[in-house]
Scaffold this motif. Structure first.
Motif, PDB file in Angstrom:
ATOM      1  N   GLU A  50       0.647  -1.493  -0.279  1.00 11.78           N
ATOM      2  CA  GLU A  50      -0.436   0.426   0.320  1.00 11.78           C
ATOM      3  C   GLU A  50       0.945   1.071  -0.132  1.00 11.78           C
ATOM      4  O   GLU A  50       0.148   2.248  -0.405  1.00 11.78           O
ATOM      5  CB  GLU A  50      -0.595   0.249   1.086  1.00 11.78           C
ATOM      6  CG  GLU A  50      -2.190  -1.114   1.269  1.00 11.78           C
ATOM      7  CD  GLU A  50      -2.522  -1.026   2.620  1.00 11.78           C
ATOM      8  OE1 GLU A  50      -1.308  -0.612   3.728  1.00 11.78           O
ATOM      9  OE2 GLU A  50      -4.341  -1.250   2.393  1.00 11.78           O
ATOM     10  N   HIS A  51       2.230   0.937   0.159  1.00 17.99           N
ATOM     11  CA  HIS A  51       3.283   2.242  -0.244  1.00 17.99           C
ATOM     12  C   HIS A  51       2.815   2.990   1.111  1.00 17.99           C
ATOM     13  O   HIS A  51       3.058   4.638   1.210  1.00 17.99           O
ATOM     14  CB  HIS A  51       3.272   3.180  -1.416  1.00 17.99           C
ATOM     15  CG  HIS A  51       3.323   2.131  -2.508  1.00 17.99           C
ATOM     16  ND1 HIS A  51       4.543   2.196  -2.693  1.00 17.99           N
ATOM     17  CD2 HIS A  51       2.866   1.016  -2.849  1.00 17.99           C
ATOM     18  CE1 HIS A  51       4.721   1.401  -3.465  1.00 17.99           C
ATOM     19  NE2 HIS A  51       4.079   0.296  -3.487  1.00 17.99           N
ATOM     20  N   VAL A  52       2.868   2.687   2.478  1.00 22.89           N
ATOM     21  CA  VAL A  52       2.625   3.660   3.891  1.00 22.89           C
ATOM     22  C   VAL A  52       3.264   3.606   4.567  1.00 22.89           C
ATOM     23  O   VAL A  52       3.244   4.551   5.125  1.00 22.89           O
ATOM     24  CB  VAL A  52       0.691   3.303   4.585  1.00 22.89           C
ATOM     25  CG1 VAL A  52      -0.198   3.453   3.386  1.00 22.89           C
ATOM     26  CG2 VAL A  52       0.592   1.701   4.964  1.00 22.89           C
ATOM     27  N   PHE A  53       4.420   2.425   4.595  1.00 22.07           N
ATOM     28  CA  PHE A  53       5.089   2.500   5.394  1.00 22.07           C
ATOM     29  C   PHE A  53       6.572   1.636   4.574  1.00 22.07           C
ATOM     30  O   PHE A  53       6.340   1.522   3.879  1.00 22.07           O
ATOM     31  CB  PHE A  53       4.773   1.461   6.660  1.00 22.07           C
ATOM     32  CG  PHE A  53       5.583   0.944   7.582  1.00 22.07           C
ATOM     33  CD1 PHE A  53       5.382   2.102   8.865  1.00 22.07           C
ATOM     34  CD2 PHE A  53       7.197   0.361   8.064  1.00 22.07           C
ATOM     35  CE1 PHE A  53       5.776   2.153   9.984  1.00 22.07           C
ATOM     36  CE2 PHE A  53       7.384   0.579   9.110  1.00 22.07           C
ATOM     37  CZ  PHE A  53       7.424   1.846  10.084  1.00 22.07           C
ATOM     38  N   ALA A  54       7.915   1.930   5.318  1.00 21.81           N
ATOM     39  CA  ALA A  54       8.779   1.627   4.766  1.00 21.81           C
ATOM     40  C   ALA A  54      10.119   0.924   5.700  1.00 21.81           C
ATOM     41  O   ALA A  54       9.931   1.460   6.656  1.00 21.81           O
ATOM     42  CB  ALA A  54       9.480   2.365   3.918  1.00 21.81           C
TER      43      ALA A  54
END
Length: 350
Positions: free
Chosen positions: A339-343
């Protein structure tokens, strides 16, 4: 905060008695400084008494609080790759054994995934969790000892933001420092750089840092989704925020009317951060009795006046890279959830 780090191999009633919570004098000094400033503030480390630590662990399990879930899933999916990259040999040297240190370890729930993968890779590992919460470290030690044979736990009660940490470096090992959970986001950009520089000063070139970062709102992540993580429907985060006032009433003899303060969350787009506040619903004088930090103090709150209790900065990949570079690290790889919310980001000490 404790002025002398305490290091133990595990917890027992005798060992736990050595691990004192932050002295009341330190709490009193922090409160006096913050509540007499303009605007009024309280440092986030004051959240973490026993009840605050319990509430935070409950927050991490809430459906709205995606950060823990997203990071845990990244570890489940990529633990072996993370360790393979962290253990890449230098020159003709063989792949090194790892020693793992974790800043702000808490109960180390997610860390167990990485520790289990490390034990599979090298059979044993020394794990050094660092935290200000005795309760959290005790729980972490108990869980790891029960579930991950092969891990030697050496706890350290310390404020890693201001103390030099005497790393227990084993011969012929490489250190992997974990700073996960997006804890780096609780610091201003300058302070975040200083925290990482302090860590870098204690590492050798080639040592590794695994840094967890919550990502800024973008096309795939709305501001509403972000705010909900800090203002859940169950009111758990509100209780966590107000608990700091409960602590000040208990430990300092203050007389905050807890229900007079509303938990408020806002997105500061200019600073790229979530802010948590406690806002007075009505006028209230708060008295703090005399203590080692100074004479008796009365703090006046006007209706709508805020105590700023926490910031949580959110990152773009460029900001992550620049922060690491400014602290003496080189970003080598980033894993993002679908979801490209955390890395999570692996960096090398240079």
């Amino acid at each position: 905060m404790p002025t002398i780090p305490a290091v133990v191999d595990s917890f027992s009633p005798l060992r736990e008695s050595l691990l004192a919570p932050p002295p009341i004098d330190a709490v009193a000094a922090e409160v006096r400084s913050g509540l007499t400033s303009s605007p009024k503030t309280l440092s986030p480390w004051l959240f973490y008494d026993e009840e605050g630590s319990r509430l935070f662990e409950k927050i991490t399990e809430l459906p709205e609080y995606y950060l823990t879930r997203a990071e845990r899933n990244l570890f489940k999916q990529h633990a072996d790759e993370i360790l393979e990259r962290a253990c890449e040999p230098t020159g003709n040297d063989p792949a090194p054994m790892l020693t793992i240190i974790e800043l702000g370890a808490g109960t180390a729930t997610k860390t167990g995934i990485l520790l289990a993968a490390t034990v599979r890779r090298q059979r044993t590992v020394v794990y050094q969790p660092v935290d200000v919460s005795v309760t959290a470290l005790a729980e972490a030690t108990e869980n790891i000892r029960a579930n991950i044979p092969g891990v030697t736990v050496r706890c350290q009660v310390a404020d890693y933001t201001s103390q030099a940490l005497p790393l227990n470096r084993l011969p012929d090992t490489r250190t992997l420092a974990l700073y996960i959970g997006s804890s780096i986001g609780n610091f201003s950009p300058d302070d975040a750089r200083d925290v990482l520089r302090n860590l870098r000063a204690q590492l050798l070139p080639g040592d590794q840092l695994l840094l967890g970062t919550d990502l800024a709102p973008a096309e795939s992540k709305s501001v509403a989704h972000l705010i909900a993580a800090y203002n859940d429907a169950s009111g758990t985060t509100a209780a966590f925020n107000r608990n700091v006032l409960v602590r000040l009433n208990r430990e300092l003899g203050a007389n905050f009317e807890i229900d007079n303060f509303e938990h408020c969350v806002q997105w500061n787009a200019r600073e790229s951060r979530i802010e948590m506040h406690l806002v007075a619903r009505a006028a209230q004088p708060v008295r703090i009795p005399a203590n080692a930090a100074g004479p008796a103090l009365t703090i006046h709150f006007a209706p709508g006046e805020s105590i700023h209790t926490e910031n949580s900065y959110k990152f773009t990949l460029d900001r992550i890279r620049d922060l690491l570079r400014s602290a003496g690290f080189s970003l080598s790889h980033t894993w993002k959830n679908y979801e490209h919310v955390f890395a999570v980001n692996l960096a090398t000490a240079v």
